[in-house]
Design a protein around this motif. Structure first.
Motif, PDB file in Angstrom:
ATOM      1  N   ASN A  16     -10.140   2.299  -3.471  1.00  0.00           N
ATOM      2  CA  ASN A  16     -10.849   1.056  -3.796  1.00  0.00           C
ATOM      3  C   ASN A  16     -11.824   0.713  -2.686  1.00  0.00           C
ATOM      4  OD1 ASN A  16      -9.273   0.517  -6.149  1.00  0.00           O
ATOM      5  ND2 ASN A  16      -7.601  -0.104  -4.823  1.00  0.00           N
ATOM      6  N   ASP A  67       0.824  -1.210   0.000  1.00  0.00           N
ATOM      7  CA  ASP A  67       0.000   0.000   0.000  1.00  0.00           C
ATOM      8  C   ASP A  67       0.859   1.261   0.000  1.00  0.00           C
ATOM      9  OD1 ASP A  67      -2.600  -1.370   0.215  1.00  0.00           O
ATOM     10  OD2 ASP A  67      -1.699  -2.099   2.066  1.00  0.00           O
ATOM     11  N   LYS A 107       3.234  12.306   8.181  1.00  0.00           N
ATOM     12  CA  LYS A 107       2.699  13.502   7.519  1.00  0.00           C
ATOM     13  C   LYS A 107       3.639  14.701   7.672  1.00  0.00           C
ATOM     14  CE  LYS A 107      -2.196  12.381   8.302  1.00  0.00           C
ATOM     15  NZ  LYS A 107      -3.370  12.695   9.119  1.00  0.00           N
TER      16      LYS A 107
HETATM   17  N1  LIG Z   1      -4.992   1.987  -6.386  1.00  0.00           N
HETATM   18  C1  LIG Z   1      -4.182   1.344  -5.596  1.00  0.00           C
HETATM   19  O1  LIG Z   1      -3.317   0.587  -6.045  1.00  0.00           O
HETATM   20  C2  LIG Z   1      -4.283   1.526  -4.133  1.00  0.00           C
HETATM   21  C3  LIG Z   1      -5.358   2.140  -3.575  1.00  0.00           C
HETATM   22  N2  LIG Z   1      -5.428   2.311  -2.234  1.00  0.00           N
HETATM   23  C4  LIG Z   1      -6.634   2.910  -1.702  1.00  0.00           C
HETATM   24  O2  LIG Z   1      -6.341   4.136  -1.102  1.00  0.00           O
HETATM   25  C5  LIG Z   1      -7.254   4.374  -0.047  1.00  0.00           C
HETATM   26  C6  LIG Z   1      -6.487   4.851   1.165  1.00  0.00           C
HETATM   27  O3  LIG Z   1      -5.590   3.866   1.585  1.00  0.00           O
HETATM   28  P1  LIG Z   1      -4.469   4.217   2.687  1.00  0.00           P
HETATM   29  O4  LIG Z   1      -3.659   5.360   2.257  1.00  0.00           O
HETATM   30  O5  LIG Z   1      -3.789   2.978   2.998  1.00  0.00           O
HETATM   31  O6  LIG Z   1      -5.405   4.640   3.899  1.00  0.00           O
HETATM   32  P2  LIG Z   1      -5.026   5.445   5.180  1.00  0.00           P
HETATM   33  O7  LIG Z   1      -6.072   5.166   6.167  1.00  0.00           O
HETATM   34  O8  LIG Z   1      -3.613   5.235   5.530  1.00  0.00           O
HETATM   35  O9  LIG Z   1      -5.173   6.987   4.695  1.00  0.00           O
HETATM   36  C7  LIG Z   1      -6.378   7.606   4.397  1.00  0.00           C
HETATM   37  C8  LIG Z   1      -6.156   9.092   4.378  1.00  0.00           C
HETATM   38  O10 LIG Z   1      -7.321   9.708   3.862  1.00  0.00           O
HETATM   39  C9  LIG Z   1      -7.681  10.769   4.733  1.00  0.00           C
HETATM   40  N3  LIG Z   1      -9.118  10.987   4.680  1.00  0.00           N
HETATM   41  C10 LIG Z   1     -10.099  10.156   5.090  1.00  0.00           C
HETATM   42  N4  LIG Z   1     -11.299  10.714   4.860  1.00  0.00           N
HETATM   43  C11 LIG Z   1     -11.054  11.905   4.294  1.00  0.00           C
HETATM   44  C12 LIG Z   1     -11.878  12.957   3.832  1.00  0.00           C
HETATM   45  N5  LIG Z   1     -13.213  12.876   3.876  1.00  0.00           N
HETATM   46  N6  LIG Z   1     -11.289  14.065   3.335  1.00  0.00           N
HETATM   47  C13 LIG Z   1      -9.960  14.151   3.272  1.00  0.00           C
HETATM   48  N7  LIG Z   1      -9.118  13.181   3.682  1.00  0.00           N
HETATM   49  C14 LIG Z   1      -9.673  12.077   4.185  1.00  0.00           C
HETATM   50  C15 LIG Z   1      -7.228  10.341   6.113  1.00  0.00           C
HETATM   51  O11 LIG Z   1      -7.128  11.494   6.898  1.00  0.00           O
HETATM   52  P3  LIG Z   1      -6.708  11.480   8.449  1.00  0.00           P
HETATM   53  O12 LIG Z   1      -5.263  11.103   8.423  1.00  0.00           O
HETATM   54  O13 LIG Z   1      -6.946  12.859   8.883  1.00  0.00           O
HETATM   55  O14 LIG Z   1      -7.567  10.458   9.116  1.00  0.00           O
HETATM   56  C16 LIG Z   1      -5.893   9.701   5.755  1.00  0.00           C
HETATM   57  O15 LIG Z   1      -4.901  10.674   5.649  1.00  0.00           O
HETATM   58  C17 LIG Z   1      -8.034   3.076   0.164  1.00  0.00           C
HETATM   59  O16 LIG Z   1      -9.296   3.210  -0.428  1.00  0.00           O
HETATM   60  C18 LIG Z   1      -7.253   2.052  -0.622  1.00  0.00           C
HETATM   61  O17 LIG Z   1      -8.097   1.081  -1.189  1.00  0.00           O
HETATM   62  C19 LIG Z   1      -4.438   1.911  -1.395  1.00  0.00           C
HETATM   63  C20 LIG Z   1      -3.353   1.274  -1.894  1.00  0.00           C
HETATM   64  C21 LIG Z   1      -3.223   0.995  -3.299  1.00  0.00           C
END
Ligand SMILES: NC(=O)C1=CN([C@@H]2O[C@H](COP(=O)(O)OP(=O)(O)OC[C@H]3O[C@@H](n4cnc5c(N)ncnc54)[C@H](OP(=O)(O)O)[C@@H]3O)[C@@H](O)[C@H]2O)C=CC1
Ligand SMILES: CC(=O)C(=O)O
Ligand SMILES: [Mg+2]
Length: 588
Positions: A444, A303, A387
């Motif tokens: 996803n 990830d 971050k």
């Molecule tokens: N296409 C691909 O190959 C991949 C896709 N992904 C997808 O990426 C997504 C995130 O994964 P990952 O990074 O591991 O997750 P994390 O939980 O590590 O990160 C999610 C981030 O999104 C932020 N966030 C959540 N809700 C909101 C919102 N409404 N507005 C703004 N920011 C928001 C969180 O903020 P805060 O820190 O403030 O809580 C956090 O910084 C998943 O859906 C995953 O499926 C992941 C890996 C590979």
């Protein structure tokens, strides 16, 4: 083998105590044993006859030839027709297409994998574009949500807190010895669906089926593992069909100790060269695990690192369409977790290597928004460590549209896990600021995508270069067909894994991820660009993986981290020849 089956005295059968085996009588007494009597699980060690047909590794179904049926005691166990693997494949694809519900297709494919492994992989390889969305995102997400209900047979190893102190013994229960790749999750961040606990097992199973289908790793060398430390998902805790531990997640020292026992046991059981891919851990554990074990184990977080490598590849490829270098861009992310900061860091590293500028400087071209708004220096003290490098000087900005207007990014990347967050206003602002806005909605499954392909093309009047984590169908807009690309780490991890294994790598380094990105980008042709693609289609994925593997292996040798010596002269050929083929073998 070894122990003698229990023979029940005849009186017991005549005794009218009900047997539970369902048969009339059998030589081992199992059918006539009552529930409180012990029976011996009795198997023969040579796969022949009925047991050969029941072994997914060797079963060929109706493709057993007459000679094989004769030699292996199969005559009469199958109807007389002999079908080739190609005909079996056509039949199964026809049957699969009758299912209109994606989850039914998923279950049918899992059944096939458990029944006839080679046929399963042949189907997957030959029909990759059609079946990837079934065994992988988006359908695997739904499968994980319903895993308890659809669970039939364990497809991987479950290591729960109950096994504390004896994880090594549990690893030894797995029937295969020559494991080369482990994909492990603790189920806390399954795609963008949150904590699915033990039901996250669908993810390691799906990822490893892609290691085999897309990267050519032998299925018997792949081990899916789910670590069950509990779940904080109330719905699952109250679900009578939930398959995991019904307790809240272990945290802190208890969690760290358990994971440490696991990592030590893996190394002890499989040696230094087994690749451990961390998958879908929550970010509060993912970064720590990666940094803790990357100097002692061959570990890789898909990830954080795989996603970074695939996105960088798309950006490198896009340079040709956009006529800009990476350093010319301004990047904005929605989501500052594993995927967001992982991608950001690899882009900054790449720009630093290209321009010679220090990474602290190149990071300044990259901005991230989290759930509290734009990450800026005034928030630094309260930010999680991953971050902090992104807390640049800027006044606070509350939301994404504010950030788009303030930062004016040329590239917008969604890694938030929250669907429909790239609103019309956001996408239109990207189109106002850029002739060709590059928009990647990576979250996803499809329900969590920041926007759909149709929205991206419509709202930018067909000017967007768009990619998404889960696939979207082609879009018709103003008489033109747009082909959205799939920006998913599955382009990278199978080839990366093959490259690590074939070189006998003992550690993963960022330079290997950069090599994988370059290799993937190099395979995007003029024709793909003309169709608006910044990734090559999956139809050629095995060749793509072989090329990625060769580049990764070359880098591993250059870094002195390869143990498979001497180095093959032609690494692409070596990669191709190392790949598992699902074509049936002939039995003597
Ligand atoms: N296409 C691909 O190959 C991949 C896709 N992904 C997808 O990426 C997504 C995130 O994964 P990952 O990074 O591991 O997750 P994390 O939980 O590590 O990160 C999610 C981030 O999104 C932020 N966030 C959540 N809700 C909101 C919102 N409404 N507005 C703004 N920011 C928001 C969180 O903020 P805060 O820190 O403030 O809580 C956090 O910084 C998943 O859906 C995953 O499926 C992941 C890996 C590979
Ligand atoms: C693709 C992937 O790894 C994820 O969405 O988590
Ligand atoms: Mg993942």
């Amino acid at each position: 083998m070894g122990s003698t089956p229990t023979e029940l005295p005849c009186e017991d059968v005549a005794d009218n105590r009900s047997g539970v085996g369902g048969g009339i009588s059998d030589v081992y007494g199992e059918d006539s044993a009552t529930l409180d009597q012990l029976v011996t699980p009795w198997v023969t060690s040579v796969a022949s006859g009925y047991s050969l047909m029941r072994d997914p590794r060797y079963n060929k179904g109706l493709a057993f030839t007459d000679k094989e049926r004769d030699a292996h005691y199969l005559t009469g166990l199958l109807p007389p027709v002999v079908l080739s693997q190609d005909v079996q494949e056509r039949k199964l694809m026809h049957n699969l297409r009758q299912y209109t519900v994606p989850l039914q297709r998923y279950m049918a494919l899992m059944d096939l994998q458990e029944r006839n492994e080679r046929l399963f992989y042949k189907l997957l390889i030959d029909n990759v574009e059609e079946l990837l969305p079934v065994v992988y995102t988006p359908t695997v997400g739904e499968a994980c949500q319903k895993y308890g209900s659809i669970f039939r047979k364990p497809q991987g190893l479950y290591i729960s807190l109950k096994e504390k102190g004896k994880i090594l013994e549990v690893l030894k229960n797995w029937p295969q010895r020559g494991i080369q790749v482990i994909v492990v999750t603790d189920g806390e961040r399954i795609l963008g669906l949150g904590d699915l606990g033990c039901q996250g097992m669908g993810i390691p199973v799906g990822k490893l089926s892609l290691y085999t289908a897309l990267g050519g790793i032998r299925p018997s060398a792949c081990l899916p593992i789910t670590i069950d430390v509990g779940t904080n998902n109330e719905k699952l805790l109250n679900d009578e069909f939930y398959i995991g531990l019904k307790q809240r997640r272990a945290t802190g020292q208890e969690y760290a100790d358990f994971l440490h026992e696991f990592m030590c046991a893996v190394k002890q059981n499989y040696g230094e060269k087994v690749l451990v891919q961390f998958e879908d851990f929550a970010n509060h554990n993912a970064f720590d695990l990666l940094s803790k074990y990357s100097s002692s184990h061959l570990v890789f977080n898909d990830d954080i690192q795989g996603t970074a490598s695939v996105v960088l590849a798309g950006l490198i490829a896009a340079q040709k369409v956009l006529g800009k270098t990476l350093a010319d861009h301004t990047f904005l992310f929605l989501g500052a977790g594993e995927a967001g900061t992982g991608i950001a860091e690899l882009i900054a590293l790449k720009i630093s290597k290209e321009t010679g500028a220090p990474i602290d400087e190149t990071r300044k071209k990259i901005w991230l928004v989290d759930s509290k708004g734009l990450i800026v220096s005034s928030r630094k003290e309260s930010l999680q460590h991953f971050k902090q490098p992104w807390a640049h000087e800027h006044e606070p900005v509350k939301n994404l549209i504010g950030a788009v207007n303030a930062i004016k990014p040329t590239v917008l990347i969604g890694t938030s896990g929250v669907g429909q967050t790239f609103t019309k206003e956001v996408v239109e602002a990207m189109a106002t600021n850029n002739e060709k806005p590059l928009i990647l909605a990576l979250s996803n499954p499809t329900s969590q995508a920041e926007c759909t392909a149709e929205q991206a093309y419509t709202w930018t009047k067909g000017r967007a270069i768009f990619g998404s984590g889960s696939p979207f169908d082609p879009v018709e807009y103003n008489g033109k067909t747009y082909l959205p690309g799939q920006a998913n780490n599955c382009y990278i991890f199978p080839g990366l894994g093959l490259g690590l294994i074939m070189s006998g790598a003992i550690r993963v380094r960022d330079d290997m991820l950069l090599a994988a990105s370059e290799a993937l980008a190099a395979q995007v042709t003029e024709e793909h660009f003309a169709n608006g693609l910044i990734y090559p289609p999956f139809s050629n994925i095995r060749q793509i993986s072989a090329n990625i593997a060769a580049s990764v292996a070359a880098k591993t040798y250059d870094l002195g981290l390869a143990s498979n010596l001497p180095r093959a002269k032609d690494l692409v050929k070596f990669a191709e020849s190392s790949m598992y083929s699902p074509v049936y073998r002939n039995y003597r």
